[in-house]
Design a protein around this motif. Sequence first.
Motif, mmCIF file in Angstrom:
data_model
loop_
_atom_site.group_PDB
_atom_site.id
_atom_site.type_symbol
_atom_site.label_atom_id
_atom_site.label_comp_id
_atom_site.label_asym_id
_atom_site.label_seq_id
_atom_site.Cartn_x
_atom_site.Cartn_y
_atom_site.Cartn_z
ATOM 1 N N VAL A 1 -41.576 20.238 -10.083
ATOM 2 C CA VAL A 1 -40.077 20.191 -10.360
ATOM 3 C C VAL A 1 -39.644 21.589 -9.894
ATOM 4 N N LEU A 2 -38.379 21.626 -9.219
ATOM 5 C CA LEU A 2 -37.624 23.003 -8.991
ATOM 6 C C LEU A 2 -36.451 22.589 -9.680
ATOM 7 N N ILE A 3 -35.972 23.677 -10.442
ATOM 8 C CA ILE A 3 -34.692 23.671 -11.290
ATOM 9 C C ILE A 3 -33.897 24.826 -10.917
ATOM 10 N N LYS A 4 -32.664 25.006 -10.999
ATOM 11 C CA LYS A 4 -31.880 26.214 -10.922
ATOM 12 C C LYS A 4 -31.119 26.377 -11.944
ATOM 13 N N THR B 1 -29.794 22.897 -13.135
ATOM 14 C CA THR B 1 -29.638 21.721 -12.142
ATOM 15 C C THR B 1 -30.920 21.565 -11.476
ATOM 16 N N LEU B 2 -31.140 19.977 -11.467
ATOM 17 C CA LEU B 2 -32.475 19.775 -10.892
ATOM 18 C C LEU B 2 -32.363 19.598 -9.318
ATOM 19 N N VAL B 3 -33.016 20.539 -8.457
ATOM 20 C CA VAL B 3 -32.970 20.833 -7.192
ATOM 21 C C VAL B 3 -34.179 19.983 -6.261
ATOM 22 N N ALA B 4 -35.333 19.806 -6.729
ATOM 23 C CA ALA B 4 -36.212 19.302 -5.884
ATOM 24 C C ALA B 4 -37.281 18.627 -7.032
ATOM 25 N N SER B 5 -37.921 17.580 -6.585
ATOM 26 C CA SER B 5 -39.075 16.814 -7.297
ATOM 27 C C SER B 5 -40.063 16.338 -6.364
ATOM 28 N N GLU C 1 -42.435 20.394 2.677
ATOM 29 C CA GLU C 1 -40.836 20.255 2.699
ATOM 30 C C GLU C 1 -40.415 19.663 1.628
ATOM 31 N N LEU C 2 -39.498 20.334 0.894
ATOM 32 C CA LEU C 2 -38.825 20.103 -0.425
ATOM 33 C C LEU C 2 -37.612 19.208 -0.235
ATOM 34 N N MET C 3 -37.691 18.035 -0.715
ATOM 35 C CA MET C 3 -36.229 17.337 -0.328
ATOM 36 C C MET C 3 -35.492 17.364 -1.666
ATOM 37 N N VAL D 1 -34.263 21.066 1.095
ATOM 38 C CA VAL D 1 -33.750 22.111 0.275
ATOM 39 C C VAL D 1 -34.630 23.332 0.621
ATOM 40 N N GLY D 2 -35.634 23.090 1.194
ATOM 41 C CA GLY D 2 -36.430 24.292 1.719
ATOM 42 C C GLY D 2 -37.856 23.961 1.919
ATOM 43 N N ILE D 3 -38.727 25.018 2.443
ATOM 44 C CA ILE D 3 -40.207 25.135 2.660
ATOM 45 C C ILE D 3 -40.933 25.631 1.765
#
Length: 584
Positions: free
Chosen positions: A120-123, A131-135, A156-158, A168-170
């Motif tokens: 899980v990617l959060i900001k 904020t939840l960015v990617a899962s 690739e993260l969506m 949203v990034g690699i």
Amino acid sequence: MSLPPEKASELKQLIHQQLSKMDVHGRIREILAETIREELAPDQQHLSTEDLIKALRRRGIIDDVMKELNFVTDNVDQELPSSPKQPVGFDKQSTLKKSDGTRMADSTTMLSISDPIHMVLIKTDIFGETTLVASYFLEWRSVLGSENGVTSLTVELMGVGTESKVSVGILNIKLEMYPPLNQTLSQEVVNTQLALERQKTAEKERLFLVYAKQWWREYLQIRPSHNSRLVKIFAQDENGINRPVCSYIKPLRAGRLLDTPRQAARFVNVLGYERAPVIGGGGKQEQWCTLLAFLCRNKGDCEDHANLLCSLLLGYGLEAFVCVGTKAKAVPHAWVMTCGTDGTITFWESLTGHRYIHKPTNPDEPPLAEQAKPLYPYRTIGCVFNHQMFLGNCQPSDAVETCIFDLNDESKWKPMSEEAIKSVCAPGATTSLPPFPPLCASTIDASVTSNEIEMQLRLLVSEHRKDLGLTTVWEDQLSYLLSPALASYEFERTTSISAGNEEFQDAIRRAVPDGHTFKGFPIHFVYRNARRAFATCLRSPFCEEIICCRGDQVRLAVRVRVFTYPESACAVWIMFACKYRSVL
């Protein structure tokens, strides 16, 4: 793949004993001193962790430790925790492999573990808002077929929710098996296993979808008006993937972090509430977060709170269900219900921690007396579910106040096949979510945080009064006397038992001289942003009156008490007070 707490503790003790026996710490100190003498350049000021690890590897210390630890296996007998295993190759018969809890599994056993790694990617912004960015669910088993047990992946993260199709990034990932497996598999075997699992998963999902459609047709045949009831069989997760709602629930034990079901309800209550963002007008955005994503962002919608609370109550041995229906003004809502062994039905509001006893009313009986209006905010109910059961409300009315919660009566509740649910939602089913992560203890120092927020509020109050042309005099003793009140407020929220404030009231009477007036204003938050809390307080006329108090011998007080819960959740109580000489 987590060990039970008692086994983990036993394993740690065994490892500690073995490290002491081998004098690993002494050998590391020797190598550290030798490396500093031989390899540290004169202009370098420190030795990095990576340099030390390389030195330990080069001298064989890490390999020696792992070889020794492989023999310390006789005292801990634990079945390898994982999903029901799928065999390698084309044999369709399921097998269960047992492994010592402290011994490395072989490559075949590792391949049969189908649980992905959930990332899980959060900001987090400067105000502490997340904020939840990617899962992302990472299929890690490709490393089992790689040379030397090392492989690199690029994923690739969506985004999430309405942005689930936006990149949203690699992320570049390096996977390494350590200690190395004694035998590696061919990439063909690994690919074959993964392809077989995908095939079986797709077939199970297809069969469940066919069954769900048939169940829905039968439900509508009972009464056409059922089409308007909130019967939620599938829900989209943060990645926009449709999952059976039962897969969002699993019995969850809190270890020693939470002691009672009511304390668990309080913990869920202090996690922040935030609806999924909607682009444009229209209805509510569909997004049920997986548990890890919910806990990482520390906030979510009512369904996220209800799913977590239901899972915790199941862990405490209660018969718990998530209810889906509406509250006032036909707003969709989710809450939790427990069924007592004596037939008592209790509603748990996961957003507030409040509990309500349900007593159904019979609409056909003439009212002999004025019937009490239900205290709970719920209006209609369409379905209830947990990790094993799903039942649609097929009573003539879906009004909660007249609903009979005899879930065994199929004339009132239409059940789904438990076998069908189990095929896609049971622990280990390849279509289900991975095992829930254990709750983490809070890393927040309650005393330090309480003091920091209190000092910030004092500064904000002083600045605000200065802008109004008022001086500010703080009374530390009065501030301290507010502590018992804040503690009793939290105790009541946690236990539903009033602690009583007799001592607090007596202390305040003694602290306020004759002819003086005392005013106090308590307020509760689930975040630690002092400036945001102060702005909210000023919107209350009563609190604003205290903060901007004018008069003779005005003394101000403020007390902050932070109560910590797992996953860095906090209940923040603030009390502003003032005393002044009354002028007739």
